[in-house]
Write a protein that holds these residues in place. Structure first.
Motif, short mmCIF file in Angstrom:
data_model
loop_
_atom_site.label_atom_id
_atom_site.label_comp_id
_atom_site.label_asym_id
_atom_site.label_seq_id
_atom_site.Cartn_x
_atom_site.Cartn_y
_atom_site.Cartn_z
N GLU A 97 0.83 -1.21 0.00
CA GLU A 97 0.00 0.00 0.00
C GLU A 97 0.86 1.25 0.00
OE1 GLU A 97 -4.41 -0.44 2.05
OE2 GLU A 97 -2.71 0.15 3.26
N TYR A 104 -6.50 0.93 0.65
CA TYR A 104 -7.60 0.10 0.16
C TYR A 104 -8.74 0.06 1.17
CZ TYR A 104 -5.27 -1.03 -4.10
OH TYR A 104 -4.71 -0.91 -5.34
N SER A 106 -11.67 -2.08 1.34
CA SER A 106 -12.55 -3.24 1.22
C SER A 106 -13.55 -3.26 2.38
CB SER A 106 -11.73 -4.53 1.22
OG SER A 106 -12.58 -5.66 1.31
N THR A 126 -9.14 0.32 -5.78
CA THR A 126 -9.87 0.46 -4.53
C THR A 126 -11.36 0.51 -4.88
OG1 THR A 126 -9.87 2.89 -4.62
CG2 THR A 126 -7.97 1.83 -3.56
N SER A 153 -5.79 -4.68 0.40
CA SER A 153 -4.44 -4.69 -0.15
C SER A 153 -3.80 -6.05 0.12
CB SER A 153 -3.61 -3.59 0.50
OG SER A 153 -2.27 -3.64 0.05
N PHE A 169 -2.94 -0.01 -10.67
CA PHE A 169 -3.67 0.22 -9.44
C PHE A 169 -4.44 1.54 -9.57
CE2 PHE A 169 0.18 -2.15 -8.78
CZ PHE A 169 -0.23 -3.23 -8.02
N ASP A 171 -7.33 4.43 -7.84
CA ASP A 171 -8.04 5.02 -6.72
C ASP A 171 -8.79 6.23 -7.26
OD1 ASP A 171 -8.86 5.33 -4.08
OD2 ASP A 171 -7.14 6.56 -3.53
#
Length: 412
Positions: A97, A104, A106, A126, A153, A169, A171
């Motif tokens: 991360e 992240y 989740s 994310t 992550s 990745f 976000d």
């Protein structure tokens, strides 16, 4: 087992790690390629000719990330490799991360996925990133990839080597989608033993890369299958990368390159814009002031324009200064932000907004000022994001952020 024992200090550690890698991996890889010259044009060129290598020290792992061109026509005899060092030893399990720069989110609590020893073509958004990708009508079926959905992550198992190739990745925040592209990163198991009160001994297992020399020489980096990327867009992106990689390149050279109609896709794709206008003079209608001339206006899908200002990719000073818990942007970065403040002041006046709309056909209301400056390794993910949040209507992007946003879309 190729295990290196290293006396711990930032400079000596980096030097010893890279010397060991040179002796047991880089030079043997080069020797193999010179004996098999047909592979030189297809192997991942950044392994031997990186623009920069970043070393990330975690609690139980050392990661080496490579930046630079994917291919080359010949191996240079004279290499000057730049190195960045990041100490994330206090991070614990969140090393990946920290490297990526995203937290992240989740909703599945208590679940942790171990990072596989090898993973290629990883897409890992994310939840915020996934929502924005759906909003942008991202084509998830465009290429075979491993896609993480509502994923925490990855954690890196202690004692395990891992390699990520072509990891993307994502976000998002109020400024839109964020992209982080990891071309190639090797993550080595690391153990630390105290030798005295002030000294530590690091042991790094580099066996996995030593045993993969022939594999890496034969490896062909995964490229997008779209023909317009391979034969039209990629040469232009490469040219842009060459420009920002040269310390002799001026701001004017960069903006002139992006003004060219055939290169404007870098801005439209990288910043999710529908239209680009460059170097438009904006005269004050209610005050007697010098006209402003932003580098670019980009029109977003909502019909309103934001303002883009380019500064040099090579910073003169560190981007962040100050003691721990009192960090702030350097005078250099702060001055760049201040230079864009007049743009906000200009568009606070409705007379100015109406004049620009009548003159250039664009609507500008509370525009975001996007400052593109520096390279990714100039900004520590831990520090600069929190500092940037203090600046209203200002977004700071590195040149890597811009390029990653473009390239990632060709894979989708």
């Amino acid at each position: 087992m190729e295990s290196e024992k290293i006396e711990n200090s930032p400079q000596s550690t980096c030097l010893q790690v890279l010397n060991s890698m040179a002796e047991k991996y880089y030079r043997p890889l080069e020797k193999f390629l010179k004996a098999n010259t047909h592979l030189i044009k297809t192997f991942p060129a950044f392994l031997l000719e990186p623009e920069r290598i970043a070393l990330y020290f975690g609690k139980n792992h050392l990661a080496i990330e490579y930046f630079g061109k994917v291919s080359t026509n010949f191996l240079s005899e004279d290499r000057d490799i730049a190195v960045s060092y990041y100490d994330y030893s206090h991070i614990g399990e969140s090393l990946l991360e920290a490297i990526i720069g995203f937290k992240y989110d989740s909703t599945v609590k208590g679940l942790k996925f171990p990072l596989p020893p090898y993973i290629e073509d990883l897409i890992m958004p994310t939840n915020r990133g996934m929502d924005e990708m759906i909003n942008l009508k991202w084509n998830f079926a465009a290429q075979d990839s491993i896609i993480g959905i509502n994923s925490p992550s990855y954690i890196i198992p202690e004692g395990q080597f891992s390699r990520i190739v072509n990891g993307r990745f994502y976000d998002a925040d109020e400024n839109g989608l964020k992209t982080r592209h990891i071309k190639w990163i090797d993550i080595f198991p690391l153990s630390i033993a105290k030798t005295s009160v002030e000294s530590e001994l690091l042991s790094i297992n580099i066996t996995p890369v030593v045993s993969s020399i022939e594999h890496d020489a034969h490896f062909q980096y995964p490229q997008p299958e779209k023909l317009d990327y391979k034969f039209e867009k990629l040469p232009k992106i490469n040219r842009f990368v060459e420009l920002i990689g040269s310390k002799s390149t001026s701001e004017t050279t960069i903006t002139s390159f992006l003004e060219d109609q055939k290169n404007q896709f870098i801005l439209t794709m990288g910043l999710f814009a529908t239209k680009v206008l460059s170097q438009k003079i904006c005269e004050w209608q209610s005050e007697n002031k010098l006209a402003i001339k932003p580098d670019f206006f980009i029109v977003k899908p909502n019909g309103y324009a934001d303002i883009i200002e380019f500064k040099l990719p090579h910073l003169k000073t560190a981007s962040i200064v100050g003691r721990e818990n009192r960090e702030t942007f350097s005078a250099e970065i702060s001055s760049y932000i201040s230079q864009t403040r007049v743009y906000s002041q200009y568009f606070e006046d409705p007379n100015n907004r109406n004049w620009v709309e009548n003159q250039y056909g664009i609507k500008v209301l509370y525009p975001k000022r996007i400052l593109i400056v520096g390279r990714r390794w100039n900004f520590s993910s831990e520090e600069w994001r929190s500092i940037q949040a203090e600046f209203k209507d200002v977004e700071i992007l590195t040149y890597e952020d811009l390029i990653d946003g473009v390239v990632a879309q060709f894979y989708m």
